[in-house]
Structures are given as C-alpha cells and as structure tokens.
Design an enzyme around this catalytic site. Sequence first.
Site, PDB file in Angstrom:
ATOM      1  N   THR A   1      -7.314   1.049   2.326  1.00  0.00           N
ATOM      2  CA  THR A   1      -6.590  -0.079   2.905  1.00  0.00           C
ATOM      3  C   THR A   1      -6.537   0.041   4.431  1.00  0.00           C
ATOM      4  OG1 THR A   1      -4.394  -1.041   3.151  1.00  0.00           O
ATOM      5  CG2 THR A   1      -4.430   1.199   2.393  1.00  0.00           C
ATOM      6  N   SER A   2      -6.634  -1.089   5.117  1.00  0.00           N
ATOM      7  CA  SER A   2      -6.553  -1.052   6.590  1.00  0.00           C
ATOM      8  C   SER A   2      -5.130  -0.742   7.039  1.00  0.00           C
ATOM      9  CB  SER A   2      -6.994  -2.395   7.166  1.00  0.00           C
ATOM     10  OG  SER A   2      -6.138  -3.422   6.700  1.00  0.00           O
ATOM     11  N   GLU A   3      -4.143  -1.040   6.172  1.00  0.00           N
ATOM     12  CA  GLU A   3      -2.750  -0.825   6.562  1.00  0.00           C
ATOM     13  C   GLU A   3      -2.342   0.652   6.480  1.00  0.00           C
ATOM     14  OE1 GLU A   3       0.110  -4.516   6.353  1.00  0.00           O
ATOM     15  OE2 GLU A   3      -0.727  -4.166   4.376  1.00  0.00           O
TER      16      GLU A   3
ATOM     17  N   THR B   1      -8.207  -0.999  -0.461  1.00  0.00           N
ATOM     18  CA  THR B   1      -7.987  -2.381  -0.045  1.00  0.00           C
ATOM     19  C   THR B   1      -8.331  -3.320  -1.215  1.00  0.00           C
ATOM     20  OG1 THR B   1      -8.458  -3.957   1.707  1.00  0.00           O
ATOM     21  CG2 THR B   1     -10.343  -2.741   0.882  1.00  0.00           C
TER      22      THR B   1
ATOM     23  N   ASN C   1       0.829  -1.202   0.000  1.00  0.00           N
ATOM     24  CA  ASN C   1       0.000   0.000   0.000  1.00  0.00           C
ATOM     25  C   ASN C   1       0.867   1.257   0.000  1.00  0.00           C
ATOM     26  OD1 ASN C   1       0.348  -0.380   3.065  1.00  0.00           O
ATOM     27  ND2 ASN C   1      -1.067  -2.013   2.467  1.00  0.00           N
TER      28      ASN C   1
ATOM     29  N   HIS D   1       4.564   0.586   1.512  1.00  0.00           N
ATOM     30  CA  HIS D   1       4.712  -0.702   2.200  1.00  0.00           C
ATOM     31  C   HIS D   1       4.588  -1.825   1.178  1.00  0.00           C
ATOM     32  CE1 HIS D   1       4.035  -4.222   4.548  1.00  0.00           C
ATOM     33  NE2 HIS D   1       2.774  -4.309   4.177  1.00  0.00           N
TER      34      HIS D   1
ATOM     35  N   HIS E   1       6.635  -9.910   8.309  1.00  0.00           N
ATOM     36  CA  HIS E   1       5.641  -9.223   7.490  1.00  0.00           C
ATOM     37  C   HIS E   1       6.247  -8.623   6.221  1.00  0.00           C
ATOM     38  CE1 HIS E   1       2.063  -6.174   7.437  1.00  0.00           C
ATOM     39  NE2 HIS E   1       2.360  -6.630   6.254  1.00  0.00           N
TER      40      HIS E   1
ATOM     41  N   HIS F   1       6.086  -6.263   0.318  1.00  0.00           N
ATOM     42  CA  HIS F   1       6.692  -7.491   0.828  1.00  0.00           C
ATOM     43  C   HIS F   1       7.803  -7.949  -0.130  1.00  0.00           C
ATOM     44  CE1 HIS F   1       2.189  -7.851   1.887  1.00  0.00           C
ATOM     45  NE2 HIS F   1       2.783  -7.217   2.865  1.00  0.00           N
TER      46      HIS F   1
HETATM   47 ZN   LIG Z   1       1.600  -6.002   4.318  1.00  0.00          ZN
END
Ligand SMILES: [Zn+2]
Length: 358
Positions: A157-159, A128, A113, A178, A241, A180
């Site tokens: 997005t919740s993040e 999201t 995000n 953010h 994460h 991964h």
């Molecule tokens: Zn994540």
Amino acid sequence: MTKVITARDAEELLRKGEAPPPGSILTPSARDVLGGGSLQPAFKGSGGGPARKPVEPATPDYEFKWKAGADPTTPAEIEKFFRSPAVQGLKERICDIGRRLWQREYTDGNGGNITIRVGDNLALCTPTLICKGFMTPEDLCLVDLDGNQLAGTRKRTSEAMTHFGIMKRQPAAKACVHAHPPHATAFAIANVEIPSCLIPEAEVFLGPIGVAEYRTPGTPANADVVGEVGRDHQAVLMQNHGVIVWGKDVDPAYWKMENIDSYCRTIWIATGLGGGLHRFSGSQAKELVALRQKLGMPDPRAELKECELCDSADFRPGVVCPTPAAPDRPDAGAQPDPQIEAVVRAVTDQILKQLGAK
Ligand SMILES: [Zn+2]
C-alpha cells in the site's frame, strides 16, 4: 560442547523458523517459548517453568521483539524470515484485524491499511487495492521503512509511508492501523475538534487525540505531517481523510480505532439530546492522565495544568441556527420580515396596554 538454549535463544530460533541444534539443552523458560508456538503470547510476570504453581495472573503480551542490528539482509535470509512461524503468526493477526475493520464498517472498498514493525528497518504491511475483510497471509508484504518492497507477491500500500512517518519518529509505535471509521471521520471532514473530559476510558486509552492537517494520502508530505503529530498522539485524526492509531502491537492499536469511533458516535448522539454535554473536571481528568501513564502509555498532557485539560472551547455541540436563504431556494431558512415584525409588536403592545387599563 553441549549448547544451552535460553529463552532469548529460543525466541531467536522461533524468529528464524529454526529448530534447536541436536543434543542442545533447553532451559525451562526456553522450553516454554518453543512449546508455546508462534501464535502464543509471551506472558509478562508469569516467568519460570511449568513446575511453578500456582501460575500468577498475567497480561498477554504479543509485542514483536527483534534483535537490534540483526535484520535479515540476503534474499534467502529475507525469504526465510518472511516465511518463519513468528512472522506467519503476525500475518494471520493482520488478516484478523482487517476482518474486524471491515465488519465494523471502518473501511469500505479497498480502504484502510495495517503495518507491524518487525525489525530495525523492516515492516509487514497490507497490499494496495485489496478489501481488508478477506485478506489471507499470502497477500501481505514485507518492506523496509523507506517503502522498498522486500518480499510478498502483491504490491504494498502507498499509505504504508504514513505509518512509517510515525514509526521513524516514535520507536514505541510498532503497529499502526489506518481506516475511515464514519463517526470519527465525520469530525475530520467537518473540522470539528473532538471534545475531551466526557468519557474516562477515552481519556485513558485514546489519550489526547491529535489532528494532522490535510495532505494528499500516500505522499511524503502526508507522512511528515502525520508523523509529527503521531509522535506524541496514539490516535490521530487526519483532516478530510480518516484516522490512524498506533500501539506496541496490532491489537492495542486496533482497539483505539474502535475507541475513537465509539467515542465520536456517542458524542454525536449525546449532542442530539439537547441538554448540552456534562464534562468532568480538570482535576478528575488529571487522575485519568496519571492512570494512563501508569499503564505505560505516553501522554503529552502530563505537563498541562488542570484547568487546561478540558479546554476544547471550539467545540459547539448540536448548534441549530437558521441558515440564510439560498439564491435558488428563496424560502429556505428565510428570516422574518422586519416590517411585519414591527407591526406585530405594535399591535401586541396596544392590546397589552388596553388590557392593563381595564
Ligand atoms: Zn485512507
């Protein structure tokens, strides 16, 4: 009375998506601002009007600046701001960064995000449940820093709350990314400290890499833990994460995502070469910290002594040890039988003794 529009007024008009009032006079720099369009960066150091030549070399500056205490408040003002050319330009840049994240395989599925702060209590964010590789400006959301959605048709997005955990503590963090990325995330799940003093650019552009303890993604607890670490670290490894990085603008924030994943990948390859890792010295690291500060980036290492700068003693590159036999695989990693070892040693000793006697 004729109104004179300064560069600052012009930026404000651009932000609101309005044209200068009829009959107003524009200063040369205001003309530059309005003539440049929303996607053109302001250039630091060039200043002046179009007549000034030769143009001095400058660094493009996309940082979004807003007037303190002047966030739009009514629904009509918010909607107008959300559709303004300046904000539309930022939405396009978020979509561009999303594409780059996905193309480099830093996100999979709907992961990752992006946020950009656009007011005292306003931020643009990605929605999201969307692949970051194929977003369009219409997909993006406007929220306040408590996560209340103010504009946009898709749910935020919740993040985003994790990003705001940093932004609320660190005003210089105006954009967060953010994702991964697999190599850096591998360090995060193996709980291995990323060693320092290996590549100068990493020291300068990433700075010290923070580590935030694991909390459930999207929860207030995660926002607190990451926010505390992110206050002083522009790149944060989130245990089990992924990575969150920040900058004054979304591009320099995103660059750190590339920097950290390439750095981790290079360390991983280098450890496989088997010759250990060669580190530069603490005094050389000190020079890099000074360089980073000169570039205007915060660095908590400035207070450290030279001998502390390359101190990541926990890192053990490429260790290969015999593993104990698993109960269901008795042969796997089996240790030599001590009795057989003793017999072999005794026979070897005898042979050597006889050879020596001749
Ligand atoms: Zn994540």
